[in-house]
Design a protein around this motif. Structure first.
Motif, PDB file in Angstrom:
ATOM      1  N   ALA A   6       0.766  -1.421  -0.570  1.00 16.15           N
ATOM      2  CA  ALA A   6      -0.141   0.067   0.057  1.00 16.15           C
ATOM      3  C   ALA A   6       0.523   0.927   0.054  1.00 16.15           C
ATOM      4  CB  ALA A   6      -0.579   0.010   0.877  1.00 16.15           C
ATOM      5  N   ILE A   7       0.238   1.756  -0.907  1.00 16.59           N
ATOM      6  CA  ILE A   7       1.234   3.084  -1.079  1.00 16.59           C
ATOM      7  C   ILE A   7       0.586   4.733  -0.893  1.00 16.59           C
ATOM      8  CG2 ILE A   7       2.632   5.040  -2.201  1.00 16.59           C
ATOM      9  CD1 ILE A   7       3.585   2.540  -3.880  1.00 16.59           C
ATOM     10  N   GLY A   8       0.922   4.872   0.867  1.00 24.16           N
ATOM     11  CA  GLY A   8      -0.358   6.155   1.436  1.00 24.16           C
ATOM     12  C   GLY A   8      -0.118   7.872   0.389  1.00 24.16           C
ATOM     13  N   GLN A   9      -0.779   7.986   0.039  1.00 23.59           N
ATOM     14  CA  GLN A   9      -1.005   9.062  -1.246  1.00 23.59           C
ATOM     15  C   GLN A   9      -2.211  10.430  -2.029  1.00 23.59           C
ATOM     16  OE1 GLN A   9       1.946  11.460  -1.423  1.00 23.59           O
ATOM     17  NE2 GLN A   9       3.400  10.681  -2.234  1.00 23.59           N
ATOM     18  N   ASN A  10      -2.024  11.396  -1.588  1.00 26.32           N
ATOM     19  CA  ASN A  10      -2.982  11.538  -2.126  1.00 26.32           C
ATOM     20  C   ASN A  10      -3.004  11.903  -3.717  1.00 26.32           C
ATOM     21  OD1 ASN A  10      -3.669  12.700   0.417  1.00 26.32           O
ATOM     22  ND2 ASN A  10      -2.479  14.438  -0.106  1.00 26.32           N
ATOM     23  N   ALA A  11      -4.129  11.195  -3.901  1.00 23.65           N
ATOM     24  CA  ALA A  11      -4.670  10.765  -5.613  1.00 23.65           C
ATOM     25  C   ALA A  11      -3.624  12.490  -6.243  1.00 23.65           C
ATOM     26  CB  ALA A  11      -6.048  10.713  -6.274  1.00 23.65           C
ATOM     27  N   LEU A  12      -3.318  13.338  -6.365  1.00 22.98           N
ATOM     28  CA  LEU A  12      -3.025  14.273  -7.168  1.00 22.98           C
ATOM     29  C   LEU A  12      -1.905  14.174  -6.541  1.00 22.98           C
ATOM     30  CD1 LEU A  12      -5.110  17.807  -6.310  1.00 22.98           C
ATOM     31  CD2 LEU A  12      -4.916  16.511  -8.952  1.00 22.98           C
ATOM     32  N   ASP A  13      -1.225  13.461  -6.078  1.00 22.63           N
ATOM     33  CA  ASP A  13       0.889  12.968  -6.032  1.00 22.63           C
ATOM     34  C   ASP A  13       1.214  12.131  -6.300  1.00 22.63           C
ATOM     35  OD1 ASP A  13       0.529  15.757  -5.605  1.00 22.63           O
ATOM     36  OD2 ASP A  13      -0.214  15.207  -3.550  1.00 22.63           O
ATOM     37  N   VAL A  14       0.017  10.774  -7.172  1.00 20.86           N
ATOM     38  CA  VAL A  14       0.638   9.700  -7.810  1.00 20.86           C
ATOM     39  C   VAL A  14       0.948   9.660  -8.642  1.00 20.86           C
ATOM     40  CG1 VAL A  14      -0.304   7.307  -7.948  1.00 20.86           C
ATOM     41  CG2 VAL A  14      -1.802   8.902  -5.816  1.00 20.86           C
ATOM     42  N   THR A  15       2.533   8.598  -8.198  1.00 21.93           N
ATOM     43  CA  THR A  15       2.912   9.303  -9.672  1.00 21.93           C
ATOM     44  C   THR A  15       2.822   7.581 -10.673  1.00 21.93           C
ATOM     45  OG1 THR A  15       5.027   6.906  -9.118  1.00 21.93           O
ATOM     46  CG2 THR A  15       4.782  10.140  -8.391  1.00 21.93           C
ATOM     47  N   GLU A  16       3.094   7.799 -11.690  1.00 20.96           N
ATOM     48  CA  GLU A  16       2.974   6.110 -11.920  1.00 20.96           C
ATOM     49  C   GLU A  16       4.157   5.319 -11.719  1.00 20.96           C
ATOM     50  OE1 GLU A  16       4.419   6.805 -16.928  1.00 20.96           O
ATOM     51  OE2 GLU A  16       4.472   4.827 -17.026  1.00 20.96           O
ATOM     52  N   ALA A  17       4.310   5.704 -10.833  1.00 27.35           N
ATOM     53  CA  ALA A  17       5.733   4.193 -10.419  1.00 27.35           C
ATOM     54  C   ALA A  17       5.451   4.043  -9.209  1.00 27.35           C
ATOM     55  CB  ALA A  17       7.002   5.308  -9.662  1.00 27.35           C
ATOM     56  N   ASP A  18       4.416   5.101  -8.445  1.00 32.00           N
ATOM     57  CA  ASP A  18       3.215   4.278  -7.336  1.00 32.00           C
ATOM     58  C   ASP A  18       2.397   3.377  -8.045  1.00 32.00           C
ATOM     59  OD1 ASP A  18       5.096   6.016  -5.812  1.00 32.00           O
ATOM     60  OD2 ASP A  18       3.429   7.340  -5.888  1.00 32.00           O
ATOM     61  N   TRP A  19       1.279   3.841  -9.254  1.00 32.32           N
ATOM     62  CA  TRP A  19       0.668   3.236  -9.359  1.00 32.32           C
ATOM     63  C   TRP A  19       1.168   2.050  -9.893  1.00 32.32           C
ATOM     64  CZ3 TRP A  19      -4.964   3.478  -9.980  1.00 32.32           C
ATOM     65  CH2 TRP A  19      -5.383   2.846 -11.331  1.00 32.32           C
ATOM     66  N   ASP A  20       2.589   1.755 -10.517  1.00 33.99           N
ATOM     67  CA  ASP A  20       2.781   0.381 -11.366  1.00 33.99           C
ATOM     68  C   ASP A  20       2.723  -0.639 -10.102  1.00 33.99           C
ATOM     69  OD1 ASP A  20       1.926   0.820 -13.650  1.00 33.99           O
ATOM     70  OD2 ASP A  20       4.376   1.846 -14.548  1.00 33.99           O
ATOM     71  N   ALA A  21       3.707  -0.051  -8.647  1.00 32.16           N
ATOM     72  CA  ALA A  21       3.808  -1.309  -7.428  1.00 32.16           C
ATOM     73  C   ALA A  21       3.100  -1.111  -7.152  1.00 32.16           C
ATOM     74  CB  ALA A  21       4.730   0.224  -6.342  1.00 32.16           C
ATOM     75  N   VAL A  22       1.980  -0.748  -6.997  1.00 31.44           N
ATOM     76  CA  VAL A  22       0.691  -1.342  -5.874  1.00 31.44           C
ATOM     77  C   VAL A  22      -0.123  -2.007  -7.066  1.00 31.44           C
ATOM     78  CG1 VAL A  22      -1.742  -1.169  -5.249  1.00 31.44           C
ATOM     79  CG2 VAL A  22       0.116   0.498  -4.913  1.00 31.44           C
ATOM     80  N   ILE A  23       0.142  -1.955  -8.023  1.00 36.13           N
ATOM     81  CA  ILE A  23      -0.951  -2.736  -9.474  1.00 36.13           C
ATOM     82  C   ILE A  23      -0.510  -4.295  -9.894  1.00 36.13           C
ATOM     83  CG2 ILE A  23      -2.172  -3.283 -11.964  1.00 36.13           C
ATOM     84  CD1 ILE A  23      -3.575  -1.193  -9.550  1.00 36.13           C
ATOM     85  N   ASN A  24       1.224  -4.072  -9.992  1.00 39.54           N
ATOM     86  CA  ASN A  24       1.930  -5.090 -10.159  1.00 39.54           C
ATOM     87  C   ASN A  24       1.630  -6.338  -9.449  1.00 39.54           C
ATOM     88  OD1 ASN A  24       2.078  -3.777 -12.770  1.00 39.54           O
ATOM     89  ND2 ASN A  24       3.763  -2.872 -12.518  1.00 39.54           N
ATOM     90  N   THR A  25       1.749  -5.434  -7.970  1.00 35.91           N
ATOM     91  CA  THR A  25       1.719  -6.711  -6.953  1.00 35.91           C
ATOM     92  C   THR A  25       0.833  -7.152  -6.943  1.00 35.91           C
ATOM     93  OG1 THR A  25       4.251  -5.576  -5.670  1.00 35.91           O
ATOM     94  CG2 THR A  25       2.825  -6.438  -4.676  1.00 35.91           C
ATOM     95  N   ASN A  26      -0.194  -6.211  -6.087  1.00 37.46           N
ATOM     96  CA  ASN A  26      -2.128  -6.526  -6.207  1.00 37.46           C
ATOM     97  C   ASN A  26      -2.948  -6.810  -6.767  1.00 37.46           C
ATOM     98  OD1 ASN A  26       0.033  -5.418  -3.919  1.00 37.46           O
ATOM     99  ND2 ASN A  26      -2.032  -3.579  -3.183  1.00 37.46           N
ATOM    100  N   LEU A  27      -2.112  -6.588  -8.016  1.00 34.95           N
ATOM    101  CA  LEU A  27      -2.980  -7.177  -9.217  1.00 34.95           C
ATOM    102  C   LEU A  27      -2.577  -8.476  -9.450  1.00 34.95           C
ATOM    103  CD1 LEU A  27      -6.421  -7.596 -10.494  1.00 34.95           C
ATOM    104  CD2 LEU A  27      -5.703  -5.041 -11.401  1.00 34.95           C
ATOM    105  N   LYS A  28      -1.910  -7.600 -10.196  1.00 38.24           N
ATOM    106  CA  LYS A  28      -1.030  -8.349 -11.609  1.00 38.24           C
ATOM    107  C   LYS A  28      -0.233  -9.920 -11.340  1.00 38.24           C
ATOM    108  CE  LYS A  28       2.650  -9.031 -15.339  1.00 38.24           C
ATOM    109  NZ  LYS A  28       3.790  -7.725 -15.183  1.00 38.24           N
TER     110      LYS A  28
END
Ligand SMILES: NC(=O)c1ccc[n+]([C@@H]2O[C@H](COP(=O)([O-])OP(=O)(O)OC[C@H]3O[C@@H](n4cnc5c(N)ncnc54)[C@H](OP(=O)(O)O)[C@@H]3O)[C@@H](O)[C@H]2O)c1
Length: 257
Positions: free
Chosen positions: A97-119
């Motif tokens: 889980a990466i705690g970050q406001n939606a406006l500040d989420v980076t592509e790297a944050d997004w990939d880290a979470v989705i690539n672990t939790n979903l993919k």
């Protein structure tokens, strides 16, 4: 333990077994008689969990695995197969889980979470299922989702999206793999104290107190309060369940946002 919930003869893999809920799930499955493969990236932490399981009389092995890298999953599953046997009970627990406001989420944050939790969960599930189908064996997959699959909180948009998708993936895989005798269910925990949220729950703050006050049972959960649900879904006690997600949250889902 009631024989309905025993797991003797089963070969389990728990991903993210190096800490928190995964370490607890692995211990419970071993206590119920399964041989348990422990998967995660931190080898030293896995060894500690393995030591504890062995002290309790369980059979286990440590397998370094990064669920976000398909080649790593493939080589770990091959190793597990040759050392312990074909995995027929998978707990897809690895998550970040990466705690970050939606406006500040980076592509790297997004990939880290989705690539672990979903993919990551999909990769391990598919590779496990392919091996089971090839061996003409039945199996069980348990995905660890979250109540954030259903309700939202601020600062966790990729995490909430990943867990909502994991619940839907659970249903899709259940639908397609029932004919192969592979059952796929999920657990959606509320809040349980682990490394993922330790800073938030052990530091006094208004938001922490407000969150706990909003849980109808007025406290966060203890890992052992997930044991019964885990054993239900892992064992033949749930032989007519597939595609279900069980919420364990002290009533949190019933509270207003
Ligand atoms: N605690 C809660 O309140 C709560 C609530 C709802 C759902 N959950 C879910 O429960 C699961 C376990 O979380 P936790 O609370 O026990 O947190 P945790 O203590 O931080 O454990 C997360 C585990 O995931 C593993 N992991 C992370 N990235 C990985 C990767 N790429 N490959 C393999 N393993 C990876 C970590 O091991 P390494 O770093 O060693 O790889 C660690 O063992 C997660 O899916 C989480 O979303 C937790």
């Amino acid at each position: 333990m009631n024989s309905l919930f025993r797991l003797d003869g089963r070969i389990a893999l728990v991903t993210g077994a190096s800490s928190g809920l995964g370490a607890h799930f692995a211990t419970i499955l071993a206590d119920a008689g399964a041989v348990v493969a422990l998967g995660a990236r931190r080898h030293d932490r896995l060894l500690n969990v393995a030591e504890n399981i062995k002290m309790r009389g369980g059979r286990t092995g440590v397998f370094e695995m990064d669920v976000s890298i398909p080649e790593s999953v493939d080589s770990s599953l091959n190793q597990i197969e040759s050392e312990l046997g074909t995995v027929d009970l998978l707990v897809n627990n690895a998550g970040v889980a990466i705690g970050q406001n939606a406006l500040d989420v980076t592509e790297a944050d997004w990939d880290a979470v989705i690539n672990t939790n979903l993919k990551g969960a999909w990769t391990v599930a598919q590779q496990t299922a392919k091996r089971l189908v090839a061996a003409e064996r039945s199996g069980v997959i348990i995905n660890i989702a979250s109540i954030l699959a259903y309700r939202v909180a601020k600062g966790v948009s990729p995490y909430a999206a990943s867990k909502a998708a994991l619940v839907q993936l659970t249903k899709s895989l259940a639908l397609e793999w029932a004919k192969h005798q592979i059952r796929v269910n999920a657990i959606a925990p509320g809040y349980f104290l682990t490394e993922m949220n330790n800073d938030f729950f052990t530091t006094k703050s208004e938001s922490r107190d407000a969150l706990i006050k909003n849980i109808p049972q007025r406290r966060i959960g203890k890992p052992e309060e997930l044991s019964g649900t885990l054993l239900l879904l892992a064992s033949d006690a749930s032989s007519y369940m597939t595609g279900s997600t069980i919420v364990v949250d002290g009533g949190h889902m019933q509270a207003s946002i």
